[in-house]
Design an enzyme around this catalytic site. Structure first.
Site, PDB file in Angstrom:
ATOM      1  N   GLU A 147      -4.594  -6.193  -4.603  1.00  0.00           N
ATOM      2  CA  GLU A 147      -5.107  -4.428  -4.401  1.00  0.00           C
ATOM      3  C   GLU A 147      -6.214  -3.452  -6.204  1.00  0.00           C
ATOM      4  O   GLU A 147      -5.685  -3.120  -6.629  1.00  0.00           O
ATOM      5  CB  GLU A 147      -4.372  -3.629  -4.983  1.00  0.00           C
ATOM      6  N   ASN A 188      -6.390 -10.182  -2.557  1.00  0.00           N
ATOM      7  CA  ASN A 188      -5.438  -9.541  -1.541  1.00  0.00           C
ATOM      8  C   ASN A 188      -5.215  -8.292  -1.461  1.00  0.00           C
ATOM      9  O   ASN A 188      -5.922  -7.849  -2.920  1.00  0.00           O
ATOM     10  CB  ASN A 188      -4.033  -9.825  -1.580  1.00  0.00           C
ATOM     11  N   HIS A 224      -0.257  -4.026   6.653  1.00  0.00           N
ATOM     12  CA  HIS A 224       0.556  -3.303   7.371  1.00  0.00           C
ATOM     13  C   HIS A 224       0.320  -2.302   8.102  1.00  0.00           C
ATOM     14  O   HIS A 224      -0.738  -1.555   7.458  1.00  0.00           O
ATOM     15  CB  HIS A 224       0.786  -2.836   4.866  1.00  0.00           C
ATOM     16  N   GLU A 252      -0.048 -10.256   4.687  1.00  0.00           N
ATOM     17  CA  GLU A 252       1.490  -9.003   5.196  1.00  0.00           C
ATOM     18  C   GLU A 252       1.250  -8.591   6.115  1.00  0.00           C
ATOM     19  O   GLU A 252       2.219  -7.053   5.874  1.00  0.00           O
ATOM     20  CB  GLU A 252       1.584  -8.129   3.567  1.00  0.00           C
ATOM     21  N   ASP A 254       2.918  -6.597   8.735  1.00  0.00           N
ATOM     22  CA  ASP A 254       4.056  -5.973   9.788  1.00  0.00           C
ATOM     23  C   ASP A 254       3.101  -4.435  10.145  1.00  0.00           C
ATOM     24  O   ASP A 254       2.230  -4.136  10.143  1.00  0.00           O
ATOM     25  CB  ASP A 254       4.572  -5.503   8.709  1.00  0.00           C
TER      26      ASP A 254
HETATM   27  O1  G3I Z   1      16.264  -5.905  -6.546  1.00  0.00           O
HETATM   28  C1  G3I Z   1      16.526  -4.464  -7.075  1.00  0.00           C
HETATM   29  C2  G3I Z   1      17.958  -3.821  -6.789  1.00  0.00           C
HETATM   30  O2  G3I Z   1      18.557  -5.308  -7.678  1.00  0.00           O
HETATM   31  C3  G3I Z   1      17.990  -3.226  -7.238  1.00  0.00           C
HETATM   32  O3  G3I Z   1      19.524  -2.166  -7.248  1.00  0.00           O
HETATM   33  C4  G3I Z   1      17.508  -1.480  -6.715  1.00  0.00           C
HETATM   34  C5  G3I Z   1      16.892  -0.701  -7.222  1.00  0.00           C
HETATM   35  O4  G3I Z   1      15.886   0.198  -6.558  1.00  0.00           O
HETATM   36  O5  G3I Z   1      15.940  -2.097  -6.299  1.00  0.00           O
HETATM   37  C6  G3I Z   1      15.564  -3.358  -6.851  1.00  0.00           C
HETATM   38  O6  G3I Z   1      14.722  -4.300  -6.450  1.00  0.00           O
HETATM   39  C7  G3I Z   1      13.637  -3.636  -5.275  1.00  0.00           C
HETATM   40  C8  G3I Z   1      13.138  -4.188  -4.566  1.00  0.00           C
HETATM   41  O7  G3I Z   1      11.860  -4.569  -3.945  1.00  0.00           O
HETATM   42  C9  G3I Z   1      13.683  -5.556  -3.273  1.00  0.00           C
HETATM   43  O8  G3I Z   1      14.022  -4.298  -2.946  1.00  0.00           O
HETATM   44  C10 G3I Z   1      12.616  -2.777  -6.084  1.00  0.00           C
HETATM   45  O9  G3I Z   1      12.949  -1.859  -6.527  1.00  0.00           O
HETATM   46  C11 G3I Z   1      11.924  -2.695  -5.063  1.00  0.00           C
HETATM   47  O10 G3I Z   1      10.424  -1.837  -5.697  1.00  0.00           O
HETATM   48  C12 G3I Z   1      11.038  -2.980  -4.865  1.00  0.00           C
HETATM   49  O11 G3I Z   1       9.472  -3.620  -3.937  1.00  0.00           O
HETATM   50  C13 G3I Z   1       9.338  -4.330  -3.673  1.00  0.00           C
HETATM   51  C14 G3I Z   1       7.684  -3.694  -3.497  1.00  0.00           C
HETATM   52  O12 G3I Z   1       6.894  -4.551  -2.805  1.00  0.00           O
HETATM   53  C15 G3I Z   1       6.829  -3.635  -5.459  1.00  0.00           C
HETATM   54  O13 G3I Z   1       7.113  -4.604  -5.338  1.00  0.00           O
HETATM   55  C16 G3I Z   1       8.903  -4.501  -1.556  1.00  0.00           C
HETATM   56  O14 G3I Z   1      10.168  -5.239  -1.869  1.00  0.00           O
HETATM   57  C17 G3I Z   1       7.752  -5.350  -1.733  1.00  0.00           C
HETATM   58  O15 G3I Z   1       8.070  -5.860  -0.038  1.00  0.00           O
HETATM   59  C18 G3I Z   1       6.653  -4.944  -1.461  1.00  0.00           C
HETATM   60  O16 G3I Z   1       5.570  -5.852  -1.636  1.00  0.00           O
HETATM   61  C19 G3I Z   1       4.405  -5.222  -1.631  1.00  0.00           C
HETATM   62  C20 G3I Z   1       2.969  -6.437  -1.787  1.00  0.00           C
HETATM   63  O17 G3I Z   1       4.133  -6.973  -3.166  1.00  0.00           O
HETATM   64  C21 G3I Z   1       1.867  -6.168  -2.124  1.00  0.00           C
HETATM   65  N1  G3I Z   1       1.618  -5.353  -0.806  1.00  0.00           N
HETATM   66  C22 G3I Z   1       2.582  -4.302  -0.569  1.00  0.00           C
HETATM   67  C23 G3I Z   1       3.393  -5.150  -0.557  1.00  0.00           C
HETATM   68  C24 G3I Z   1       4.480  -3.199   0.368  1.00  0.00           C
HETATM   69  O18 G3I Z   1       4.809  -2.496  -0.603  1.00  0.00           O
END
Ligand code: G3I
Length: 340
Positions: A147, A188, A224, A252, A254
């Site tokens: 990004e 990406n 996405h 990615e 969905d």
């Molecule tokens: O694991 C912690 C948990 O312990 C805590 O209680 C909770 C409270 O907020 O957070 C949890 O972590 C979260 C994690 O996802 C796991 O669920 C993070 O806050 C959250 O920011 C994180 O979001 C991820 C996001 O990227 C940011 O990194 C998404 O799962 C993930 O699907 C998303 O993936 C991105 C790709 O990397 C890049 N392209 C876009 C895509 C969608 O946004």
């Protein structure tokens, strides 16, 4: 979802789930089908592990390999979840797609923009070298930069651009290549799977990098999507990137639905999944189609898009949806058809 059960390495080599076809068994030999992996479900849910192993021959750690998670404090790496993903993949004959070495959204909080340029550059070099070296020979491809473009196709305003200037992208690729010369190196982004200003900017950037001899081997299109909007000429768009001499990949995929879900929306969703698979299979250098999670239980959509959900090809009970059936049908109808 199934009952939480602790994972052991012996329980990872799970037999295919009976009852519905496995996508990995239907893909053309030169194209992988992958899924993002939720580290918590991988560690606790046997049904999740079983279906992940049965359906996919590639995996991407959804979060575990992001810098913010790998290096929570300076110099202290936590490899536990990313190692688990790699071990699971190895035990189940799956390739690992590394995600991601550099992303503006995943800079550890302890990194300060007030630091001098050289310190930040060295930090980035060290991070990329450390992570790529650890998994040298175990990662098929890396998202080196994620990004880096703004919506208009120019370079995104980020810490990296502000401190290091546009050359940080080429540097990141060169450092990754030095650390693992056999890994495929991808750039990406999202919103670039169809034609448009952002895709045009990406095309220009990749062309420039290649002309400068930077080791960029592939372009990842996140994809996405919404159930009611197809990207503009995805096949033609992927082809113009392939014409630059790079591989392409859907990284990615969905397809989110505005709730409530109904049969018509699920059918539209299925058609879009099929559409993106077809777009990849229409391009001879398309290396993979990766779903951003395969079950509605673990999808990021509901927390990021209020009012939307049900974006995956399996429901929250890990039962196949029409989208899974559409992928199976598309692949079955093509068996024996040459790619490209
Ligand atoms: O694991 C912690 C948990 O312990 C805590 O209680 C909770 C409270 O907020 O957070 C949890 O972590 C979260 C994690 O996802 C796991 O669920 C993070 O806050 C959250 O920011 C994180 O979001 C991820 C996001 O990227 C940011 O990194 C998404 O799962 C993930 O699907 C998303 O993936 C991105 C790709 O990397 C890049 N392209 C876009 C895509 C969608 O946004």
């Amino acid at each position: 979802m199934g009952q939480a059960e602790p994972a052991t390495e012996s329980s990872w080599q799970t037999p295919p789930t009976p009852g519905w076809p496995a996508l990995r068994g239907l893909m053309p030999a030169n194209v992988r089908i992958g899924s993002a992996v939720d580290g918590k479900l991988l560690a606790t849910d046997e049904r999740y592990r079983s279906e992940l192993a049965a359906q996919f021959n590639a995996v991407t750690a959804e979060n575990a390999m992001k810098w913010v998670n790998l290096e929570p404090s300076p110099g202290v790496y936590d490899w536990s979840e990313s190692d688990q993903v790699v071990k699971f993949a190895q035990a189940n004959g799956q390739a690992v797609y590394g995600h991601t070495l550099l992303w503006h959204s995943s800079v550890p909080a302890w990194v300060s923009e007030s630091w001098p340029r050289e310190r930040i550059r060295e930090l980035l070099r060290q991070h990329i070298t450390t992570v790529v070296s650890r998994y040298r020979g175990k990662i098929w491809a890396w998202d080196v930069v994620n990004e880096v473009l703004a919506e208009d196709g120019s370079l995104r305003d980020s810490l990296w651009l502000r401190k290091l200037g546009p050359g940080y992208i080429a540097d990141a690729f060169r450092w990754a290549h030095e650390a693992d010369p056999d890994a495929r190196l991808f750039i990406n982004d999202y919103g670039t799977e169809g034609r448009g200003r952002k895709a045009n900017g990406l095309l220009r950037l990749v062309r420039e990098l290649r002309m400068a001899g930077v080791p960029v081997h592939g372009v990842g299109f996140q994809s996405h999507l919404r159930w009611d909007r197809a990207p503009e000429d995805a096949t033609g768009n992927l082809r113009r990137f392939a014409a630059l001499g790079v591989s392409v990949a859907i990284t990615e995929l969905d397809v989110r639905i505005q709730l409530p879900v109904d049969a018509e929306k699920l059918l539209d969703q299925a058609l879009l999944y099929q559409h993106m698979l077809k777009a990849c299979l229409a391009v001879s250098t398309c290396e993979s189609v990766t779903l951003w999670g395969f079950t509605d239980t673990s999808s990021w959509i509901s927390s990021h898009y209020p009012g939307f959900g049900a974006a995956c090809v399996f429901d929250s009970d890990i039962r196949p949806k029409p989208a899974h059936e559409a992928l199976v049908q598309e692949l079955t109808s093509r068996r024996g058809t040459p790619p490209g």
